[in-house]
Write a protein that holds these residues in place. Structure first.
Motif, PDB file in Angstrom:
ATOM      1  N   ARG A  42      51.720 -91.840 -67.553  1.00 53.97           N
ATOM      2  CA  ARG A  42      52.046 -90.895 -68.613  1.00 53.97           C
ATOM      3  C   ARG A  42      53.585 -90.658 -69.003  1.00 53.97           C
ATOM      4  NH1 ARG A  42      47.562 -88.744 -65.373  1.00 53.97           N
ATOM      5  NH2 ARG A  42      49.098 -87.838 -64.187  1.00 53.97           N
ATOM      6  N   THR A  43      54.108 -90.644 -67.802  1.00 53.46           N
ATOM      7  CA  THR A  43      55.761 -90.317 -68.188  1.00 53.46           C
ATOM      8  C   THR A  43      56.462 -91.494 -67.437  1.00 53.46           C
ATOM      9  OG1 THR A  43      56.147 -88.902 -66.233  1.00 53.46           O
ATOM     10  CG2 THR A  43      55.454 -87.822 -68.384  1.00 53.46           C
ATOM     11  N   ASP A  44      57.849 -91.661 -67.599  1.00 53.72           N
ATOM     12  CA  ASP A  44      58.751 -92.648 -67.023  1.00 53.72           C
ATOM     13  C   ASP A  44      58.938 -92.621 -65.446  1.00 53.72           C
ATOM     14  OD1 ASP A  44      59.321 -94.348 -68.940  1.00 53.72           O
ATOM     15  OD2 ASP A  44      61.784 -93.796 -68.891  1.00 53.72           O
ATOM     16  N   SER A  45      58.526 -91.048 -65.069  1.00 52.79           N
ATOM     17  CA  SER A  45      58.440 -90.955 -63.691  1.00 52.79           C
ATOM     18  C   SER A  45      57.281 -91.393 -62.938  1.00 52.79           C
ATOM     19  CB  SER A  45      58.765 -89.409 -63.282  1.00 52.79           C
ATOM     20  OG  SER A  45      57.519 -88.578 -63.828  1.00 52.79           O
ATOM     21  N   ASP A  46      56.338 -91.515 -63.666  1.00 55.81           N
ATOM     22  CA  ASP A  46      55.011 -92.401 -63.051  1.00 55.81           C
ATOM     23  C   ASP A  46      55.079 -93.832 -62.764  1.00 55.81           C
ATOM     24  OD1 ASP A  46      53.627 -89.696 -63.426  1.00 55.81           O
ATOM     25  OD2 ASP A  46      52.928 -90.379 -65.179  1.00 55.81           O
ATOM     26  N   ARG A  90      53.372 -99.563 -69.312  1.00 58.89           N
ATOM     27  CA  ARG A  90      52.109 -98.872 -69.545  1.00 58.89           C
ATOM     28  C   ARG A  90      51.219 -98.995 -68.028  1.00 58.89           C
ATOM     29  NH1 ARG A  90      50.773 -97.093 -75.057  1.00 58.89           N
ATOM     30  NH2 ARG A  90      52.593 -97.646 -76.198  1.00 58.89           N
TER      31      ARG A  90
END
Length: 114
Positions: A42-46, A90
């Motif tokens: 969902r975000t770069d941290s994922d 993704r």
């Protein structure tokens, strides 16, 4: 000649153990074969590290390492025939084996560290 692959992947889930599942994949000698694997981003941290290996999934890392990513790009690769053609950003870490050989048949492990 038809090759059989037994795809097994392991999602290591923080604080809740792990799960293993698999699905058979068939391919033809000389054809490209893709083994599906992915995780939710969902975000770069994922974004997270992951590896593909041959054989059953161990409890950590990958046995008989094929390739390794840092979440953004492939950082280790055993052979150029093994490629990640999906969108890593993704979470698409499906493995494509170019021009499959008889020796490629077997069990593969996709291990995503979450």
């Amino acid at each position: 000649m038809v090759l059989c692959f037994s795809l097994k992947w392991l999602l290591l889930v923080l604080f809740s153990g792990f799960s293993v599942s698999g699905s058979p994949v068939k391919g033809m000698v000389g054809q490209d074969v893709t083994l599906s694997c992915g995780y939710s981003v969902r975000t770069d941290s994922d974004l997270t590290t992951m590896c593909w290996g041959r054989g059953p999934c161990p409890t950590s890392q990958c046995s008989d390492l094929i390739l390794w990513t840092n979440g953004r790009r492939v950082t280790q690769q055993q052979d150029n025939r093994y490629q990640l053609r999906g969108n890593l950003l993704r979470g698409d870490v499906s493995l494509t084996i170019l021009k499959a050989r008889e020796a490629d048949a077997g069990t593969y492990c996709c291990r995503v560290e979450i």
